[in-house]
Design an enzyme around this catalytic site. Structure first.
Site, PDB file in Angstrom:
ATOM      1  N   CYS A  69       0.843  -1.197   0.000  1.00 15.16           N
ATOM      2  CA  CYS A  69       0.000   0.000   0.000  1.00 15.16           C
ATOM      3  C   CYS A  69       0.878   1.248   0.000  1.00 15.16           C
ATOM      4  O   CYS A  69       1.993   1.247   0.534  1.00 15.16           O
ATOM      5  CB  CYS A  69      -0.921   0.001   1.227  1.00 15.16           C
ATOM      6  N   CYS A  73      -1.943   4.147   6.981  1.00 17.80           N
ATOM      7  CA  CYS A  73      -2.998   4.291   7.989  1.00 17.80           C
ATOM      8  C   CYS A  73      -2.580   3.571   9.270  1.00 17.80           C
ATOM      9  O   CYS A  73      -2.254   2.380   9.249  1.00 17.80           O
ATOM     10  CB  CYS A  73      -4.305   3.716   7.464  1.00 17.80           C
ATOM     11  N   CYS A  76      -4.305   0.172  10.257  1.00 14.10           N
ATOM     12  CA  CYS A  76      -4.447  -0.857   9.230  1.00 14.10           C
ATOM     13  C   CYS A  76      -4.297  -2.252   9.828  1.00 14.10           C
ATOM     14  O   CYS A  76      -3.334  -2.532  10.548  1.00 14.10           O
ATOM     15  CB  CYS A  76      -3.401  -0.655   8.135  1.00 14.10           C
TER      16      CYS A  76
END
Length: 347
Positions: A69, A73, A76
């Protein structure tokens, strides 16, 4: 003759004692399982028992085919622990196995699914599932940062639902969470993608994770304007080895909120008709999740315990180790009108 009988008696007595001890140990282990996780074992049974009773039908499957990714975040719970991605033909073989076992809906996720081969790998799987397997529903969950209009032009006809994750409509909050890349505006991009979905006739869905940084935000106006077919609102969830614990790549403890604060967020948005709330209780066991090796992931113990790959043992055997709670799946509204042909949307 007396001596052999006397000699044999201790052996016989020992065998009897061992037999009693074995039965006591079995009883102890059974009681231990009941006290530590017994309700779970009694309700769901062992994988072997579930296999004898008949495997669960994989009606709706979430395939996390990549862990890579471009966002970071903090909460996550499917992190980039490996860069492995199955070759396309192997992925297609697994998807065919799932269709033959009763799959009606496939959701592609990651990681960021548009990152691998700039979205072309994802597009080919979407096309295969809709055109060749003729699945009723094909969907994607994305952060939206890598999506181009050219992708919609090439593959949009084969996609039913695109869900874009957005946890805040304040750019500074998105930066704090990690749902950002450089100076790009996550919110502006979100609105752009919403327009493409309208143009190319793809149902638009919104996903948000409620955490310490956005729990007090009021998103009503923006969500109403975006008008998604569903707004999935998740409570921040801890998964050992992913976003919690020593082996984790994230430390999500600081993002976790209480049930009361989560309910407060839901109450604030109670007038948003498309809202679909998912607490930790609802979310943990009610998803059929395939990892990058096409292994079902069992999250019942607060971590992700993988089955063997469906490519090696088949769907029926692998799914028995998924820990999937079909009743909770139905209770949380997991089955809905998920084919865009049936949604009667005004494009």
């Amino acid at each position: 003759m007396f001596l052999p009988t006397v000699a044999a008696s201790p052996k016989l007595l020992l065998r009897r004692c061992l037999g009693v001890l074995q039965r006591v140990l079995c009883l102890f282990l059974q009681v231990y399982r009941w006290t530590r996780g017994g309700s779970e074992a009694r309700v769901e049974g062992s994988p072997e028992e579930r296999l004898r009773q008949g495997a669960t039908t994989p009606t709706s499957v979430n395939y996390h085919f990549t862990r890579k990714c471009n966002y970071k975040c903090g909460f996550c719970f499917h992190t980039a622990k490996t860069s492995f991605v199955l070759p396309l033909e192997e992925a297609k073989r697994g998807l065919k196995l799932l269709k033959d076992s009763g799959m009606e809906k496939i959701n592609f996720s990651g990681g960021e699914p548009f990152l691998h081969e700039k979205g072309d790998f994802l597009g080919k799987m979407v096309q295969y599932c809709k055109r060749d397997l003729q699945l009723p529903s094909v969907s994607i969950v994305s952060n939206g940062s890598m999506i181009k209009e050219s992708w919609f032009h090439k593959y949009g006809d084969y996609l039913d639902i695109l869900a874009v994750s957005c946890d805040s409509f304040d750019e500074a909050t998105n930066q704090l969470i990690g749902r950002a890349q450089g100076r790009k505006s996550h919110i502006e991009n979100l609105y752009k993608i919403r327009g493409w979905c309208q143009q190319y006739k793809v149902a638009f869905k919104l996903n948000s994770v409620v955490n310490t940084f956005n729990v007090d935000e009021d998103m009503t106006a923006h969500v109403t304007e975006l008008n998604p077919v569903r707004w999935k609102v998740f409570q921040c969830l801890l998964i050992d080895g992913e976003n919690a614990g020593e082996a984790a790549l994230r430390e999500a403890e600081r993002f976790v909120i209480s049930e009361e604060r989560f309910q407060g967020f839901l109450d604030r948005h109670r007038n948003v008709s498309c809202l679909v709330p998912e607490s930790n209780e609802k979310m943990r066991n009610s998803y059929l999740i395939l990892d990058e090796y096409m292994r079902f992931l069992d999250c019942r113990r607060g971590r992700k315990d993988p089955s063997k790959s469906i490519l090696d043992v088949g769907v029926k055997q692998a799914i028995c180790f998924s820990g999937f709670d079909e009743k909770m799946f139905l209770m949380r509204g997991g089955k809905y009108v998920w084919s865009k042909a049936d949604m009667k949307l005004e494009w």
